[in-house]
Design a protein around this motif. Structure first.
Motif: not given
Length: 165
Positions: A1-21, A66-70
């Protein structure tokens, strides 16, 4: 099943890397991922198209994120009436013989020609994933040289922003 998630995060370097990882470490397939700033300068919105086998796996993804700080907020737009779009830039072979046919196809799909030279034409198309897939299918007859796609971005319909959902 395909799902679309909107994730609001703090604008900091490396956040995208943490999420995709985090998602890839859990062996879930990221279909698409797009990130950009929002109306608030300290917030980034990441739209993730993720494929999971069932709702339990989706819940695992959301709980881990949800557990990620940012991470500020996660909204599953799959079950919310929403608008989804993708952008594609496509370079196609365009000779004198097929150029007018190619222009007709571009007009039918309401795409834009953004660059033309003797041998090629670059086309821009915005729309739902299925529309872009259908356009690419038709362009195969002309000879696609190169395709680049943004991945899905999505916005819930109505007056309520994701941060308040």
């Amino acid at each position: 099943m395909k799902h679309t998630l909107a994730v609001l995060v703090e604008n900091r370097p490396g956040v995208l890397t943490h999420i995709s990882g985090l998602i890839s470490r859990r062996a879930f397939n990221i279909e698409s991922i797009a990130a950009s700033y929002t109306e608030e300068t300290d917030t980034t919105r990441i739209t993730i198209g993720v494929e999971v086998d069932n709702e339990v796996e989706l819940e695992q993804v959301v709980n881990q994120l949800s557990k990620l700080v940012d991470v500020i907020k996660i909204v599953n737009l799959t079950y919310v009436e929403s608008i989804e779009r993708e952008l594609a830039l496509i370079k196609v072979k365009a000779s004198k013989n097929n150029r007018s046919d190619l222009v007709n196809v571009v007009e039918i799909f309401r795409a834009k020609i953004i660059d033309v030279n003797r041998e090629t034409m670059a086309i821009e198309l915005t729309g739902e994933e299925s529309k872009i897939d259908a356009f690419c299918e038709v362009l195969l007859d002309f000879g696609i040289i190169e395709i680049v796609r943004t991945g899905k971005i999505a916005l819930a319909r109505g007056p309520v922003p994701a941060k308040e959902m």
